[in-house]
Design an enzyme around this catalytic site. Structure first.
Site, PDB file in Angstrom:
ATOM      1  N   ASP A  53       0.816  -1.220   0.000  1.00 17.40           N
ATOM      2  CA  ASP A  53       0.000   0.000   0.000  1.00 17.40           C
ATOM      3  C   ASP A  53       0.847   1.267   0.000  1.00 17.40           C
ATOM      4  O   ASP A  53       0.670   2.150   0.846  1.00 17.40           O
ATOM      5  CB  ASP A  53      -0.945   0.019   1.207  1.00 17.40           C
ATOM      6  N   GLU A  62     -11.096   0.705  -4.049  1.00 15.05           N
ATOM      7  CA  GLU A  62     -10.483   1.151  -2.794  1.00 15.05           C
ATOM      8  C   GLU A  62      -9.261   2.016  -3.109  1.00 15.05           C
ATOM      9  O   GLU A  62      -9.026   2.386  -4.248  1.00 15.05           O
ATOM     10  CB  GLU A  62     -10.082  -0.072  -1.953  1.00 15.05           C
TER      11      GLU A  62
END
Length: 543
Positions: A13, A194
């Site tokens: 991420d 997302e």
């Protein structure tokens, strides 16, 4: 050339940020404490772990957070005066029913904001933002306004759980979100939308998201609008980066990305990826961070250099002065009063409860606490596995009195996936070694190797990993190595080795652990710990 991944091992991420000539990448740490890893570079090729900003209980307390919950998707930005860091602390992922099926749609995602003038300084106490979903990202517009985007979670039956990306203004003066939230992007047919990030270029607002789930279908999607609140039109290719159509790609699972411009205007993309074990398809190194240059087309859309939308194993080095990374320390002798930066522990913001570097000078003392795999207070200190082949060893002084006391060397993914080479004691066997394995893909949840009697006094423990093969050995100081006859499956220490419905978003750690299930806190002292990466060469003594 830049060789990907630039951040090997569990570093997912990525959030990429430039301040002057300095580049920073923040990555998720999930249940590992302290929270968030920040790496630094000046040439985009060489990266040094600089800090972990969430160090206090007021900023982060993950006791009770389930496996693969805790800190998700930090977003690091700079507004010309200070750094801003948003992050999610996931408190509930949902329960799992018999057989592994998901039994609940209710989840708890708490989003926070902290700030600091430097990445390695004392970060502020957190400002609560919202709990409507996860992956918060802060955008600083050129008119001075600040906007938060995050994934919206919808638990209602018959709805997509991933309900789109919502936008809401943030007021620095009031330290809270103001105005109404707006759903600006429902996502594409690929689904599971997302990881939003906003940018502005040539009068366009660009929205970057991740879609397809964080497994083999992962992808980076781009959309744009003249108005920050939309409507957003989709990139002509939909997804601008993905390896989902190429199962043979050396960098699989590419997605969850962020963009940065160099001083000369070149755009680069940082994204997560995974490197499957040969012939096994399991990523024991977890989700890693890769980096490559992109190009803007005449249509003001972003593309990979060759237009293929594929991740690059090697990328051309940017025209920046070379800046070598700080060498990683292979051996820790625990002579300093602070834990080496490469090492972390699980969940608790109260490290004095689980270890000390001063109780016995020159040693890391682990206090026996809860069971290995506990979600609250377990004494486990470890570092990331960052290569497919490595050797790890330690010297341990531990004298257990009964079977409820144990300490040793552990290869750990989470509470349901580990191989634990530990010293313990019982009346029949006396002091002995054995391996406890938690097996996620076996009818037997845990398994034990045959016990091996050992002499009193300190001993050395060793783990050898070559791809999916794991061996354990031990020796008295100065003696020969004694290898356990069993070969253990290291591939279970991966996202892919799990029952359906469970979160698996981290990676393998190797380190030291100590338990006292009687509650008397018996300590184990570790004189040193060593981790050495290597190219695969069969060990002639490990027969």
């Amino acid at each position: 050339m830049i060789r990907n991944p630039i951040l090997p091992g569990f570093n997912p991420d990525p959030s990429l940020c430039r301040v002057g000539d300095d580049y920073y990448i923040a990555t998720s740490t999930f249940e590992w404490f302290p929270g968030v890893q920040i790496h630094h570079s000046r040439d985009l090729a060489n990266w040094t772990l600089l800090s972990r900003p969430l160090v206090r209980a007021s900023q982060l307390d993950m006791r009770g957070d389930p496996d693969s919950c805790g800190v998700w998707a930090p977003d690091l930005s700079h507004d010309g005066e200070r750094f801003w860091l948003t992050y999610t602390d996931v408190k509930r992922y949902g329960r799992t029913t018999v057989g592994g099926a998901s039994g609940a749609s209710l989840r708890d995602f708490h989003n926070y904001l902290v700030t600091c003038e430097t990445t390695d300084g004392d970060w502020s106490d957190p400002v609560p933002l919202n709990s409507s979903g996860f992956d918060p990202g802060l955008f600083h517009d050129d008119d001075g306004r600040k906007w938060l985007v995050n994934q919206l979670w919808d638990h209602r039956p018959g709805r997509s759980r991933f309900a789109g990306i919502v936008l809401q203004e943030y007021s620095p003066e009031e330290q809270r979100l103001v105005g109404e939230r707006v759903n600006i992007f429902p996502g594409t047919a690929l689904g599971l939308t997302e990881a939003p990030h906003l940018y502005k270029r040539n009068g366009w607002y660009y929205l970057l998201t991740a879609e397809g789930g964080t497994g083999w279908n992962h992808a980076v999607t781009m959309a744009r609008s003249r108005d920050i609140a939309g409507p957003y039109e989709l990139h002509p290719h939909g997804q601008i980066l993905s390896s989902r159509t190429r199962p043979d790609a050396p960098l699989a699972r590419a997605g969850h990305a962020d963009l940065v411009d160099t001083a000369d205007g070149q755009t680069w993309i940082a994204y997560l990826c995974g490197r499957p074990l040969p012939n096994r398809g399991r990523c024991v190194l977890g989700r890693e961070t890769a980096l490559q240059p992109m190009r803007w087309g005449e249509d003001d859309w972003l593309y990979t250099l060759d237009g293929s939308g594929m991740p690059m194993l090697e990328a051309p080095t940017p025209t920046l002065p070379a800046s070598p990374a700080r060498a990683t320390q292979e051996r820790h002798d625990f002579d300093a009063p602070e834990l080496p930066l490469d090492l972390q522990w699980l969940r608790t913001p109260d490290p004095d409860r689980i270890f000390s570097l001063t109780a016995r000078p020159g040693h890391l003392r682990l206090y026996g606490r809860e069971t290995i795999g506990s979600l609250f207070t377990q004494a486990l200190v470890a570092r990331r596995q960052q290569a497919l082949c490595y050797s790890a060893s330690c010297r341990i002084d531990f004298t257990p009195q009964h079977f409820q006391q144990a300490a040793g060397l552990v290869a750990y993914y989470n509470s349901s996936k580990f191989h634990y080479f530990h010293i313990t004691h019982d009346d029949a066997l006396g002091r002995h070694l054995r391996v406890m394995s938690a097996l996620p893909d076996s009818p037997q949840a845990d398994a034990f190797s045959a016990p091996v009697a050992i002499p009193e006094g300190p001993i050395e423990l060793r783990a050898e990993v070559d791809y999916e093969r794991l061996r354990f050995g031990w020796r008295s100081e100065g003696g020969d190595w004694h290898w356990l006859p069993e070969q253990f499956d290291a591939s279970i220490l991966s996202d892919e080795a799990s029952a359906p419905g469970l979160p698996n978003f981290t990676g393998t750690f190797i380190g030291m652990a100590c338990q006292d299930m009687a509650g008397t806190g018996l300590p184990a002292d570790f004189d040193w710990f060593e981790y050495r990466e290597r190219n695969y060469q069969p060990d002639p003594t490990a027969t």
